[in-house]
Design a protein around this motif. Structure first.
Motif, PDB file in Angstrom:
ATOM      1  N   GLU A  49       0.884  -1.604   0.167  1.00 26.83           N
ATOM      2  CA  GLU A  49      -0.540   0.041   0.536  1.00 26.83           C
ATOM      3  C   GLU A  49       0.885   0.957   0.123  1.00 26.83           C
ATOM      4  OE1 GLU A  49      -0.090  -2.335   2.088  1.00 26.83           O
ATOM      5  OE2 GLU A  49      -2.063  -3.423   1.517  1.00 26.83           O
ATOM      6  N   VAL A  52       2.087   2.248  -3.184  1.00 28.65           N
ATOM      7  CA  VAL A  52       1.025   1.883  -4.536  1.00 28.65           C
ATOM      8  C   VAL A  52       1.129   3.911  -3.763  1.00 28.65           C
ATOM      9  CG1 VAL A  52      -1.624   2.784  -4.405  1.00 28.65           C
ATOM     10  CG2 VAL A  52      -0.392   0.185  -4.236  1.00 28.65           C
ATOM     11  N   GLU A  56       1.455   7.454  -6.598  1.00 28.67           N
ATOM     12  CA  GLU A  56       0.192   7.993  -7.029  1.00 28.67           C
ATOM     13  C   GLU A  56       0.727   9.739  -6.256  1.00 28.67           C
ATOM     14  OE1 GLU A  56      -3.442   4.919  -5.784  1.00 28.67           O
ATOM     15  OE2 GLU A  56      -2.598   6.696  -4.175  1.00 28.67           O
ATOM     16  N   ASN A  62      -2.728   7.697 -11.469  1.00 29.19           N
ATOM     17  CA  ASN A  62      -3.849   6.847 -10.774  1.00 29.19           C
ATOM     18  C   ASN A  62      -3.661   5.333  -9.854  1.00 29.19           C
ATOM     19  OD1 ASN A  62      -4.588   4.406 -12.461  1.00 29.19           O
ATOM     20  ND2 ASN A  62      -5.340   6.058 -14.067  1.00 29.19           N
ATOM     21  N   HIS A  63      -4.602   4.971  -9.058  1.00 34.72           N
ATOM     22  CA  HIS A  63      -4.509   3.870  -8.643  1.00 34.72           C
ATOM     23  C   HIS A  63      -4.194   2.460  -8.803  1.00 34.72           C
ATOM     24  CE1 HIS A  63      -4.963   1.820  -3.864  1.00 34.72           C
ATOM     25  NE2 HIS A  63      -5.669   0.942  -5.204  1.00 34.72           N
ATOM     26  N   ALA A  64      -4.988   2.394  -9.996  1.00 34.87           N
ATOM     27  CA  ALA A  64      -4.728   1.237 -11.267  1.00 34.87           C
ATOM     28  C   ALA A  64      -3.559   1.145 -11.265  1.00 34.87           C
ATOM     29  CB  ALA A  64      -6.344   1.549 -12.216  1.00 34.87           C
ATOM     30  N   GLN A  65      -3.500   2.252 -12.128  1.00 36.69           N
ATOM     31  CA  GLN A  65      -2.212   2.872 -12.775  1.00 36.69           C
ATOM     32  C   GLN A  65      -0.342   2.547 -11.657  1.00 36.69           C
ATOM     33  OE1 GLN A  65      -2.244   5.975 -13.853  1.00 36.69           O
ATOM     34  NE2 GLN A  65      -2.410   5.455 -16.397  1.00 36.69           N
ATOM     35  N   PHE A  67      -1.237   0.284  -8.538  1.00 35.96           N
ATOM     36  CA  PHE A  67      -1.474  -0.816  -8.105  1.00 35.96           C
ATOM     37  C   PHE A  67      -0.669  -2.161  -9.306  1.00 35.96           C
ATOM     38  CE2 PHE A  67      -3.431  -5.240  -8.035  1.00 35.96           C
ATOM     39  CZ  PHE A  67      -3.476  -5.253  -6.149  1.00 35.96           C
ATOM     40  N   GLU A  68      -0.691  -1.616 -10.527  1.00 38.57           N
ATOM     41  CA  GLU A  68       0.100  -2.582 -11.706  1.00 38.57           C
ATOM     42  C   GLU A  68       1.318  -2.184 -11.497  1.00 38.57           C
ATOM     43  OE1 GLU A  68      -0.958  -4.672 -14.092  1.00 38.57           O
ATOM     44  OE2 GLU A  68      -2.972  -4.720 -13.384  1.00 38.57           O
TER      45      GLU A  68
END
Length: 114
Positions: A49, A52, A56, A62-65, A67-68
């Motif tokens: 986390e 991540v 950000e 963004n959160h999805a990017q 996380f990837e």
């Protein structure tokens, strides 16, 4: 009357051709500054986390990017998180390292020439 003007324009052409030739020769020599990859390295202690959040906050993902990329760091050991000029890359590495240390995480962020 036409002849003197032609002669003048011929003289001007010679001068302008020399200047133009020099200008066009210098343009290809101009190079873009070298770019640097900023990378995050995996460790066994920094929470996912937190990684991540770093992505950000400092890299505008963004959160999805984020996380990837975090999963790539986790699975492959490192991931390129951006490519920047030297000054920008150096600043981002310093910001990430400082933020990780202030939160007592051993996260490593490095840069290398692209």
């Amino acid at each position: 009357m036409i002849e003197p003007l032609q002669m003048m324009s011929d003289d001007n052409k010679d001068d302008s051709e020399d200047e133009t030739g020099v200008a066009t020769k210098t343009r290809p020599k101009t190079q873009r500054p070298p770019m640097y990859k900023v990378m995050l390295l995996n460790d066994d202690y920094t929470p996912m986390e937190f990684v991540v959040h770093i992505l950000e906050r400092f890299f505008g993902m963004n959160h999805a990017q984020a996380f990837e990329i975090m999963l790539t760091v986790h699975k492959k050991g490192l991931a390129v998180v951006g490519v920047f000029s030297f000054e920008v890359a150096e600043t981002k590495v310093a910001q990430v390292m400082d933020f990780a240390r202030r939160h007592q995480h051993p996260l490593q962020c490095t840069m290398e020439k692209d």
